[in-house]
Design a protein around this motif. Structure first.
Motif, PDB file in Angstrom:
ATOM      1  N   PRO A   4       0.893  -1.177  -0.068  1.00 18.65           N
ATOM      2  CA  PRO A   4       0.029  -0.213   0.050  1.00 18.65           C
ATOM      3  C   PRO A   4       0.774   1.256   0.068  1.00 18.65           C
ATOM      4  O   PRO A   4       2.126   1.200   0.340  1.00 18.65           O
ATOM      5  CB  PRO A   4      -0.686   0.004   1.432  1.00 18.65           C
ATOM      6  CG  PRO A   4       0.106  -0.992   2.162  1.00 18.65           C
ATOM      7  CD  PRO A   4       0.975  -2.062   1.298  1.00 18.65           C
ATOM      8  N   GLY A   5       0.097   2.123  -0.223  1.00 18.73           N
ATOM      9  CA  GLY A   5       1.023   3.432  -0.163  1.00 18.73           C
ATOM     10  C   GLY A   5       1.413   3.728   1.114  1.00 18.73           C
ATOM     11  O   GLY A   5       1.071   3.317   2.146  1.00 18.73           O
ATOM     12  N   PHE A   6       2.785   4.365   1.248  1.00 18.00           N
ATOM     13  CA  PHE A   6       3.603   4.124   2.384  1.00 18.00           C
ATOM     14  C   PHE A   6       4.396   5.266   2.858  1.00 18.00           C
ATOM     15  O   PHE A   6       5.489   5.188   3.567  1.00 18.00           O
ATOM     16  CB  PHE A   6       4.752   2.919   2.268  1.00 18.00           C
ATOM     17  CG  PHE A   6       4.991   2.218   3.491  1.00 18.00           C
ATOM     18  CD1 PHE A   6       4.087   1.414   4.075  1.00 18.00           C
ATOM     19  CD2 PHE A   6       6.040   2.611   4.304  1.00 18.00           C
ATOM     20  CE1 PHE A   6       4.697   0.629   5.157  1.00 18.00           C
ATOM     21  CE2 PHE A   6       6.534   2.005   5.395  1.00 18.00           C
ATOM     22  CZ  PHE A   6       5.555   1.041   5.771  1.00 18.00           C
ATOM     23  N   THR A   7       3.883   6.456   2.486  1.00 11.25           N
ATOM     24  CA  THR A   7       4.407   7.769   3.178  1.00 11.25           C
ATOM     25  C   THR A   7       3.702   7.920   4.710  1.00 11.25           C
ATOM     26  O   THR A   7       2.498   7.280   4.837  1.00 11.25           O
ATOM     27  CB  THR A   7       3.798   8.979   2.137  1.00 11.25           C
ATOM     28  OG1 THR A   7       2.406   9.264   2.311  1.00 11.25           O
ATOM     29  CG2 THR A   7       4.291   8.868   0.668  1.00 11.25           C
ATOM     30  N   PRO A   8       4.274   8.719   5.348  1.00  9.77           N
ATOM     31  CA  PRO A   8       3.626   9.003   6.619  1.00  9.77           C
ATOM     32  C   PRO A   8       2.140   9.287   6.511  1.00  9.77           C
ATOM     33  O   PRO A   8       1.465   9.132   7.605  1.00  9.77           O
ATOM     34  CB  PRO A   8       4.517  10.147   7.283  1.00  9.77           C
ATOM     35  CG  PRO A   8       5.957   9.881   6.721  1.00  9.77           C
ATOM     36  CD  PRO A   8       5.610   9.445   5.052  1.00  9.77           C
ATOM     37  N   THR A   9       1.867   9.996   5.489  1.00  8.08           N
ATOM     38  CA  THR A   9       0.630  10.667   5.409  1.00  8.08           C
ATOM     39  C   THR A   9      -0.386   9.737   4.770  1.00  8.08           C
ATOM     40  O   THR A   9      -1.709  10.165   4.526  1.00  8.08           O
ATOM     41  CB  THR A   9       0.409  11.972   4.686  1.00  8.08           C
ATOM     42  OG1 THR A   9       1.071  11.846   3.323  1.00  8.08           O
ATOM     43  CG2 THR A   9       1.194  12.944   5.428  1.00  8.08           C
ATOM     44  N   SER A  10       0.118   8.463   4.081  1.00  9.48           N
ATOM     45  CA  SER A  10      -0.793   7.512   3.582  1.00  9.48           C
ATOM     46  C   SER A  10      -1.632   6.650   4.599  1.00  9.48           C
ATOM     47  O   SER A  10      -1.137   6.882   5.954  1.00  9.48           O
ATOM     48  CB  SER A  10       0.056   6.562   2.886  1.00  9.48           C
ATOM     49  OG  SER A  10       0.962   7.172   1.794  1.00  9.48           O
ATOM     50  N   MET A  11      -2.591   6.286   4.237  1.00  7.81           N
ATOM     51  CA  MET A  11      -3.798   5.752   5.131  1.00  7.81           C
ATOM     52  C   MET A  11      -3.206   4.580   5.973  1.00  7.81           C
ATOM     53  O   MET A  11      -3.351   4.408   7.112  1.00  7.81           O
ATOM     54  CB  MET A  11      -5.009   5.021   4.180  1.00  7.81           C
ATOM     55  CG  MET A  11      -6.048   4.667   5.177  1.00  7.81           C
ATOM     56  SD  MET A  11      -6.687   5.883   6.040  1.00  7.81           S
ATOM     57  CE  MET A  11      -8.204   6.281   5.129  1.00  7.81           C
ATOM     58  N   TYR A  12      -2.347   3.761   5.314  1.00  2.00           N
ATOM     59  CA  TYR A  12      -1.673   2.477   6.107  1.00  2.00           C
ATOM     60  C   TYR A  12      -0.601   2.748   7.288  1.00  2.00           C
ATOM     61  O   TYR A  12      -0.928   2.563   8.126  1.00  2.00           O
ATOM     62  CB  TYR A  12      -0.906   1.521   5.015  1.00  2.00           C
ATOM     63  CG  TYR A  12      -0.343   0.287   5.752  1.00  2.00           C
ATOM     64  CD1 TYR A  12      -1.295  -0.724   5.917  1.00  2.00           C
ATOM     65  CD2 TYR A  12       0.837   0.322   6.372  1.00  2.00           C
ATOM     66  CE1 TYR A  12      -0.793  -1.765   6.440  1.00  2.00           C
ATOM     67  CE2 TYR A  12       1.463  -0.795   6.966  1.00  2.00           C
ATOM     68  CZ  TYR A  12       0.357  -1.921   7.174  1.00  2.00           C
ATOM     69  OH  TYR A  12       0.956  -3.180   7.621  1.00  2.00           O
ATOM     70  N   PRO A  13       0.125   3.818   6.997  1.00  3.60           N
ATOM     71  CA  PRO A  13       0.973   4.247   8.238  1.00  3.60           C
ATOM     72  C   PRO A  13       0.041   4.873   9.336  1.00  3.60           C
ATOM     73  O   PRO A  13       0.149   5.073  10.428  1.00  3.60           O
ATOM     74  CB  PRO A  13       2.094   5.030   7.608  1.00  3.60           C
ATOM     75  CG  PRO A  13       2.144   4.477   6.185  1.00  3.60           C
ATOM     76  CD  PRO A  13       0.781   4.381   5.763  1.00  3.60           C
ATOM     77  N   ARG A  14      -0.973   5.762   8.739  1.00  2.00           N
ATOM     78  CA  ARG A  14      -1.749   6.552   9.573  1.00  2.00           C
ATOM     79  C   ARG A  14      -2.442   5.896  10.513  1.00  2.00           C
ATOM     80  O   ARG A  14      -2.712   5.962  11.706  1.00  2.00           O
ATOM     81  CB  ARG A  14      -2.551   7.565   8.843  1.00  2.00           C
ATOM     82  CG  ARG A  14      -1.804   8.744   8.356  1.00  2.00           C
ATOM     83  CD  ARG A  14      -2.597   9.804   7.655  1.00  2.00           C
ATOM     84  NE  ARG A  14      -3.574  10.359   8.532  1.00  2.00           N
ATOM     85  CZ  ARG A  14      -4.312  11.242   8.268  1.00  2.00           C
ATOM     86  NH1 ARG A  14      -4.245  11.865   6.937  1.00  2.00           N
ATOM     87  NH2 ARG A  14      -5.114  11.923   9.015  1.00  2.00           N
ATOM     88  N   MET A  15      -3.122   4.494   9.862  1.00  2.00           N
ATOM     89  CA  MET A  15      -3.810   3.785  10.763  1.00  2.00           C
ATOM     90  C   MET A  15      -3.132   2.892  11.942  1.00  2.00           C
ATOM     91  O   MET A  15      -3.474   2.916  13.006  1.00  2.00           O
ATOM     92  CB  MET A  15      -4.678   2.704   9.824  1.00  2.00           C
ATOM     93  CG  MET A  15      -5.786   3.404   8.747  1.00  2.00           C
ATOM     94  SD  MET A  15      -6.481   1.954   8.012  1.00  2.00           S
ATOM     95  CE  MET A  15      -5.335   1.399   6.868  1.00  2.00           C
ATOM     96  N   TRP A  16      -1.809   2.510  11.516  1.00  2.00           N
ATOM     97  CA  TRP A  16      -0.953   1.849  12.504  1.00  2.00           C
ATOM     98  C   TRP A  16      -0.430   3.015  13.520  1.00  2.00           C
ATOM     99  O   TRP A  16      -0.285   2.450  14.748  1.00  2.00           O
ATOM    100  CB  TRP A  16       0.126   1.199  11.875  1.00  2.00           C
ATOM    101  CG  TRP A  16      -0.100   0.000  11.116  1.00  2.00           C
ATOM    102  CD1 TRP A  16      -0.346  -0.615  10.008  1.00  2.00           C
ATOM    103  CD2 TRP A  16      -0.638  -1.197  12.054  1.00  2.00           C
ATOM    104  NE1 TRP A  16      -0.836  -1.762   9.933  1.00  2.00           N
ATOM    105  CE2 TRP A  16      -1.243  -2.298  11.497  1.00  2.00           C
ATOM    106  CE3 TRP A  16      -0.601  -1.373  13.465  1.00  2.00           C
ATOM    107  CZ2 TRP A  16      -1.627  -3.284  11.817  1.00  2.00           C
ATOM    108  CZ3 TRP A  16      -1.269  -2.620  14.261  1.00  2.00           C
ATOM    109  CH2 TRP A  16      -1.487  -3.595  13.156  1.00  2.00           C
ATOM    110  N   ALA A  17      -0.383   4.397  13.149  1.00  4.50           N
ATOM    111  CA  ALA A  17       0.160   5.240  14.200  1.00  4.50           C
ATOM    112  C   ALA A  17      -1.112   5.194  15.114  1.00  4.50           C
ATOM    113  O   ALA A  17      -0.831   5.402  16.163  1.00  4.50           O
ATOM    114  CB  ALA A  17       0.365   6.567  13.500  1.00  4.50           C
ATOM    115  N   ALA A  18      -2.430   5.239  14.638  1.00  6.14           N
ATOM    116  CA  ALA A  18      -3.389   5.478  15.663  1.00  6.14           C
ATOM    117  C   ALA A  18      -3.511   4.232  16.540  1.00  6.14           C
ATOM    118  O   ALA A  18      -4.286   4.301  17.319  1.00  6.14           O
ATOM    119  CB  ALA A  18      -4.642   5.741  14.724  1.00  6.14           C
ATOM    120  N   THR A  19      -2.967   3.183  15.860  1.00  7.08           N
ATOM    121  CA  THR A  19      -3.045   1.703  16.747  1.00  7.08           C
ATOM    122  C   THR A  19      -1.861   1.666  17.439  1.00  7.08           C
ATOM    123  O   THR A  19      -1.679   0.842  18.415  1.00  7.08           O
ATOM    124  CB  THR A  19      -3.050   0.674  15.610  1.00  7.08           C
ATOM    125  OG1 THR A  19      -4.121   0.882  14.495  1.00  7.08           O
ATOM    126  CG2 THR A  19      -3.665  -0.825  16.278  1.00  7.08           C
ATOM    127  N   GLY A  20      -0.728   2.531  17.590  1.00  4.69           N
ATOM    128  CA  GLY A  20       0.341   2.328  18.445  1.00  4.69           C
ATOM    129  C   GLY A  20       1.649   2.071  17.941  1.00  4.69           C
ATOM    130  O   GLY A  20       2.308   2.070  18.854  1.00  4.69           O
TER     131      GLY A  20
END
Length: 372
Positions: free
Chosen positions: A334-350
């Motif tokens: 998936p898109g993997f910049t810090p503002t992409s959805m995948y990293p943002r979802m994991w940031a919100a998950t810890g």
């Protein structure tokens, strides 16, 4: 990996021959920034649009989107190749008028290619043949997930809900266009038409009525010889979920997130995804009933396991007006910049972005190539 005390050498591979070349470059810039240089030695490897492998500059700034100007690999740089030795696979640089020089053994590849010739199992197969560990899904999972027609077959067989669709190849369209139109009409309009093996919403269009189908198919065929014609999820909310493999092999899921599209975009097209002035909002986490969010995360893990995925994936859903879930697709890179959805979802998950990159590298370093 070598038993010496040196740091693991990571080849970050990006660019490629697909229409998603620029997005791969943007992703690579973010990963190059995030890799802990105290723990890893990093080699940026670019694949030019004509397929040449080059030793790219370690310059994340050059790989950003500048307004509407998209980055690309500099194909004029020194050529690079993987050379299999008796027990190792080395990176070898070839420069004109210079003897070949080796950069040393590759311990792990972080393949950041999107689309065909990279995310579809082709690169993964080459790395398997070379005996090089790599981040992410293997050959079969990559190929199945890239080809949306086969992906639907696998997910449907696993008991997961998917949108009804028909596949139209360029050959079938040229031989019997009326028959293809009739098959599409049985689904009911409006319909989405997309390249079966594409991504980043490139080549996708919406056919609101039969008169628009021909042009939609021709647009899809510009990018792929196989098109997917799919029922439109009218009124559906676009919600995504990240999957991350734990070191013990289990699939962990992130909090879901929702994409809300603004402006004049009827669907989540390329401009809405990547151009900074567009009005797309991401709700992380998504505002969902607990029961729906739990079921969506369960479906995401089941999809990950159904295709035999490894490392990471983003699983995309529609939450329909009646609250039911429909699985749209699974993305193995998936898109993997810090503002992409995948990293943002994991940031919100810890799990923040640097930790996410490190976890994927550590996971790849612990697994062998070959059958597993």
């Amino acid at each position: 990996m070598s038993q010496s005390s040196r740091k693991p050498r990571v080849a970050v591979v990006f660019g490629g021959r697909s229409s998603e070349h620029a997005i791969s470059c943007v992703t690579a810039g973010s990963v190059l920034r995030a890799i802990d240089r105290d723990r890893y030695e990093v080699v940026p490897v670019g694949i030019a649009t004509d397929g040449r492998w080059v030793l790219e500059a370690d310059d994340p700034q050059r790989l950003q989107i500048n307004g509407r100007e998209l980055p690309e690999v500099d194909g004029d740089r020194a050529a690079l190749m993987l050379a299999r030795e008796a027990e190792t696979t080395d990176l070898v640089v070839h420069e004109s008028s210079q003897p070949p020089r080796t950069l040393g053994e590759v311990d792990v590849v972080f393949p950041l290619l999107h689309g065909p010739w990279g995310e579809d199992g082709t690169l993964q197969g080459m790395l398997e043949m070379s005996g090089v560990r790599y981040v992410g899904a293997g050959v079969l999972a990559s190929a199945v997930s890239m080809d949306k027609a086969y992906m639907k077959i696998v997910l449907r067989d696993a008991g997961l809900p998917v949108m009804p669709s028909v596949t139209v190849t360029r050959r079938a369209w040229e031989a019997d266009p009326q028959g293809c139109r009739e098959r599409a009409a049985e689904l009911g309009y409006p319909l989405f038409v997309k390249p079966a093996r594409g991504g980043s919403s490139i080549g996708i269009s919406k056919a609101h009525e039969p008169s628009e189908l021909d042009d939609s198919l021709e647009e899809a065929f510009r990018h792929d010889s196989k098109a997917l014609v799919e029922v439109s999820a009218e009124g559906g909310r676009e919600v995504e979920c990240g999957v991350l493999q734990a070191l013990d092999g289990t699939a962990e899921t992130s909090v879901p997130a929702e994409i809300r599209i603004g402006g004049d975009h009827e669907f989540y097209d390329f401009a809405a995804k990547y151009l900074p002035e567009e009005f797309t909002e991401l709700d992380v986490p998504a505002d969902l009933p607990d029961r729906t969010a739990t079921l969506l995360r369960q479906y995401a893990a089941r999809a990950f396991e159904a295709v035999g995925c490894e490392g990471l994936a983003r699983v995309d859903f529609f939450v329909m007006p009646d609250g039911s879930l429909v699985l749209n697709e699974i993305n193995t890179m998936p898109g993997f910049t810090p503002t992409s959805m995948y990293p943002r979802m994991w940031a919100a998950t810890g799990v923040d972005y640097p930790a996410l990159v490190d976890r994927l590298l550590q996971l790849a370093l612990t697994r062998d190539t070959g059958l597993r």
